[in-house]
Design a protein around this motif. Structure first.
Motif, PDB file in Angstrom:
ATOM      1  N   VAL A 121      28.309  23.448  52.764  1.00  0.00           N
ATOM      2  CA  VAL A 121      27.716  23.784  51.369  1.00  0.00           C
ATOM      3  C   VAL A 121      28.081  22.593  50.696  1.00  0.00           C
ATOM      4  CG1 VAL A 121      28.060  26.388  51.744  1.00  0.00           C
ATOM      5  CG2 VAL A 121      29.648  24.969  50.458  1.00  0.00           C
ATOM      6  N   GLY A 122      27.106  22.499  49.564  1.00  0.00           N
ATOM      7  CA  GLY A 122      27.291  21.475  48.618  1.00  0.00           C
ATOM      8  C   GLY A 122      26.032  20.988  47.761  1.00  0.00           C
ATOM      9  N   VAL A 123      26.045  20.637  46.475  1.00  0.00           N
ATOM     10  CA  VAL A 123      24.812  20.454  46.102  1.00  0.00           C
ATOM     11  C   VAL A 123      24.040  19.303  46.603  1.00  0.00           C
ATOM     12  CG1 VAL A 123      25.555  21.115  43.884  1.00  0.00           C
ATOM     13  CG2 VAL A 123      25.774  18.589  44.360  1.00  0.00           C
ATOM     14  N   ASP A 204      23.566  23.601  57.970  1.00  0.00           N
ATOM     15  CA  ASP A 204      23.255  22.966  56.768  1.00  0.00           C
ATOM     16  C   ASP A 204      22.889  24.404  55.754  1.00  0.00           C
ATOM     17  OD1 ASP A 204      22.837  21.345  54.555  1.00  0.00           O
ATOM     18  OD2 ASP A 204      20.997  20.614  55.338  1.00  0.00           O
ATOM     19  N   THR A 205      23.014  24.207  54.666  1.00  0.00           N
ATOM     20  CA  THR A 205      22.695  25.311  53.540  1.00  0.00           C
ATOM     21  C   THR A 205      22.119  24.692  52.336  1.00  0.00           C
ATOM     22  OG1 THR A 205      24.756  25.535  52.401  1.00  0.00           O
ATOM     23  CG2 THR A 205      24.284  26.976  54.362  1.00  0.00           C
ATOM     24  N   ALA A 206      21.366  25.274  51.615  1.00  0.00           N
ATOM     25  CA  ALA A 206      20.493  24.899  50.267  1.00  0.00           C
ATOM     26  C   ALA A 206      21.638  24.540  49.367  1.00  0.00           C
ATOM     27  CB  ALA A 206      19.641  25.993  49.690  1.00  0.00           C
ATOM     28  N   ASP A 235      33.963  30.021  60.903  1.00  0.00           N
ATOM     29  CA  ASP A 235      35.293  29.487  61.364  1.00  0.00           C
ATOM     30  C   ASP A 235      35.835  28.782  60.011  1.00  0.00           C
ATOM     31  OD1 ASP A 235      36.142  30.352  64.129  1.00  0.00           O
ATOM     32  OD2 ASP A 235      34.191  29.537  64.267  1.00  0.00           O
ATOM     33  N   GLU A 236      34.608  28.061  59.467  1.00  0.00           N
ATOM     34  CA  GLU A 236      34.982  27.173  58.296  1.00  0.00           C
ATOM     35  C   GLU A 236      33.965  27.014  57.456  1.00  0.00           C
ATOM     36  OE1 GLU A 236      36.107  22.409  58.682  1.00  0.00           O
ATOM     37  OE2 GLU A 236      36.831  23.670  60.224  1.00  0.00           O
ATOM     38  N   VAL A 237      34.166  27.096  56.183  1.00  0.00           N
ATOM     39  CA  VAL A 237      33.297  26.818  55.202  1.00  0.00           C
ATOM     40  C   VAL A 237      33.625  25.593  54.413  1.00  0.00           C
ATOM     41  CG1 VAL A 237      31.931  27.824  53.160  1.00  0.00           C
ATOM     42  CG2 VAL A 237      32.495  29.326  54.731  1.00  0.00           C
ATOM     43  N   MET A 238      32.746  24.552  54.669  1.00  0.00           N
ATOM     44  CA  MET A 238      33.102  23.280  54.370  1.00  0.00           C
ATOM     45  C   MET A 238      32.296  22.885  53.155  1.00  0.00           C
ATOM     46  SD  MET A 238      33.215  19.734  56.698  1.00  0.00           S
ATOM     47  CE  MET A 238      31.444  19.410  56.355  1.00  0.00           C
ATOM     48  N   LEU A 239      33.025  22.408  51.971  1.00  0.00           N
ATOM     49  CA  LEU A 239      32.259  21.696  50.782  1.00  0.00           C
ATOM     50  C   LEU A 239      32.155  20.374  50.899  1.00  0.00           C
ATOM     51  CD1 LEU A 239      31.009  22.076  47.907  1.00  0.00           C
ATOM     52  CD2 LEU A 239      33.346  22.363  46.971  1.00  0.00           C
ATOM     53  N   VAL A 240      31.037  19.957  50.886  1.00  0.00           N
ATOM     54  CA  VAL A 240      30.914  18.172  50.609  1.00  0.00           C
ATOM     55  C   VAL A 240      30.765  17.862  49.257  1.00  0.00           C
ATOM     56  CG1 VAL A 240      29.256  16.260  51.355  1.00  0.00           C
ATOM     57  CG2 VAL A 240      29.564  18.583  53.079  1.00  0.00           C
ATOM     58  N   LEU A 241      31.485  17.063  48.823  1.00  0.00           N
ATOM     59  CA  LEU A 241      31.411  16.376  47.669  1.00  0.00           C
ATOM     60  C   LEU A 241      31.127  14.650  47.433  1.00  0.00           C
ATOM     61  CD1 LEU A 241      34.566  18.182  46.357  1.00  0.00           C
ATOM     62  CD2 LEU A 241      32.108  18.704  45.453  1.00  0.00           C
ATOM     63  N   ALA A 253      33.088  21.620  42.632  1.00  0.00           N
ATOM     64  CA  ALA A 253      33.958  22.174  43.483  1.00  0.00           C
ATOM     65  C   ALA A 253      34.520  23.518  42.808  1.00  0.00           C
ATOM     66  CB  ALA A 253      35.260  21.187  43.741  1.00  0.00           C
ATOM     67  N   LYS A 254      34.670  23.297  41.551  1.00  0.00           N
ATOM     68  CA  LYS A 254      35.198  24.733  40.894  1.00  0.00           C
ATOM     69  C   LYS A 254      34.055  25.482  41.207  1.00  0.00           C
ATOM     70  CE  LYS A 254      37.917  22.499  37.422  1.00  0.00           C
ATOM     71  NZ  LYS A 254      37.864  22.400  36.041  1.00  0.00           N
ATOM     72  N   GLN A 255      32.947  25.493  40.732  1.00  0.00           N
ATOM     73  CA  GLN A 255      31.541  26.235  40.730  1.00  0.00           C
ATOM     74  C   GLN A 255      31.468  26.744  42.332  1.00  0.00           C
ATOM     75  OE1 GLN A 255      28.834  23.374  38.778  1.00  0.00           O
ATOM     76  NE2 GLN A 255      28.274  25.023  37.486  1.00  0.00           N
ATOM     77  N   PHE A 256      31.721  26.028  43.082  1.00  0.00           N
ATOM     78  CA  PHE A 256      31.421  26.492  44.489  1.00  0.00           C
ATOM     79  C   PHE A 256      32.505  27.382  44.940  1.00  0.00           C
ATOM     80  CE2 PHE A 256      27.810  23.507  45.374  1.00  0.00           C
ATOM     81  CZ  PHE A 256      27.075  24.308  46.308  1.00  0.00           C
TER      82      PHE A 256
END
Length: 318
Positions: A121-123, A204-206, A235-241, A253-256
């Protein structure tokens, strides 16, 4: 760590080079903070606080680091400014340790089940799809069978980009028509990956954040559908910043974190920015481990995050 251990010289060079601007910025500010001082007094600590905040470590994390240094100064009675680097390095490493159960030294995955599913996930614009491509490359290089799922179906460019990465790396991409249901893509991806004995799946997600409720519902739906194929997925929800955005990355990061349970972080674009301190702050504030860092354009420039090497590199005097 064997022959293929994580931190060979080439990787170390990439890390040192990638953190160069942050390091130069931190050191020049630190040098000014202790100029003409021999001991760490209140003035030095005030200046140090400013150094950390302006290095994108973030206010709350900075206050925490300063408090720990104050305690050490009070305990040891006399701390020279020449020791400050070492103390700062130790306290930052300790802080990172609290949010990292361990350092990853290779691209291994849990062996108790397959495939290992990473929901990404990530913008838009943070390097999400590129990160997926680079991770696919690293996993494949480590001998893993990789599947990619193009579940960002709202942008034709995203599907196209992930397909290009799939071709470059030589791994299959599961996709559907533009505008189709992302959960349906995730379902298909997991079914294919499971049927074909894949080791790892990256989905990948929107990256839309303008409607939190919509995003939350969409991610929940994707997760629910995945569980029909693999009960433990993801198994993992990975946030890309994007590390170069500094405090903006914090806000994202806080919003996600408010809409879904983030379990790992990938921080990209750390090369070419002096905002590398954001890695420390985000990890501390979210209590989520940084797992991967992006230090350049090349496929090899996505590295597993190793806190000790990161802190050493950040404070290494040439």
């Amino acid at each position: 760590m064997g022959l293929f251990g994580f931190f060979n010289n080439k990787k170390k060079e990439t890390l040192d080079k990638g953190l160069e601007k942050t390091k130069e910025s931190v050191f020049s500010k630190l040098a000014r903070a202790v100029a003409g001082k021999s001991t760490v007094d209140d003035d030095v600590l005030d200046d140090l606080e400013e150094v950390l905040i302006t290095s994108d470590v973030g206010v709350e994390t900075t206050v925490k680091i300063i408090r720990r240094i104050e305690e050490r100064v009070a305990r040891d009675k006399y701390v020279s400014t020449s020791e400050l680097d070492r103390i700062l390095r130790e306290e930052i490493a300790n802080l990172l340790s609290e949010n990292h159960s361990d350092d990853n030294d290779d691209w291994d995955l849990p062996s108790d089940h397959k495939p290992y599913v990473i929901l990404v996930v990530g913008v838009n614009g943070v390097g999400k799809t590129t990160t997926i491509g680079k991770l696919a490359y690293q996993f494949k290089k480590a001998g893993k069978k990789v599947y990619l799922g193009a579940a960002d179906t709202f942008r034709a460019a995203a599907v196209e980009q992930i397909c290009i990465w799939g071709e470059r790396v030589g791994v299959p991409v599961v996709k559907q028509q533009m505008g189709s249901d992302p959960a349906s893509v995730a379902f298909d991806t997991l079914q294919s990956a499971k049927a074909n004995g894949a080791d790892v799946v990256l989905i990948d997600t929107a990256g839309r954040l303008h409607n939190k409720v919509g995003l939350m519902n969409e991610l929940k739906k994707i997760k629910d559908v995945m569980k029909k194929v693999l009960p433990e997925a993801p198994d993992e929800v990975m946030l890309v910043l994007d590390g170069s955005t500094g405090q903006n990355a914090f806000e994202q990061a806080k919003q996600f974190a408010a809409v879904t349970n983030i379990t790992s972080l990938a921080i990209t674009k750390l090369d070419g920015t002096a905002k590398g301190g954001v890695v420390i702050g985000i990890s501390d504030q979210l209590k989520v481990p940084v797992k991967y860092i992006g230090l350049g354009e090349g496929m090899e420039d996505m590295q597993l995050f190793n806190k000790k090497e990161f802190v050493d590199s950040l404070f290494k005097k040439d």
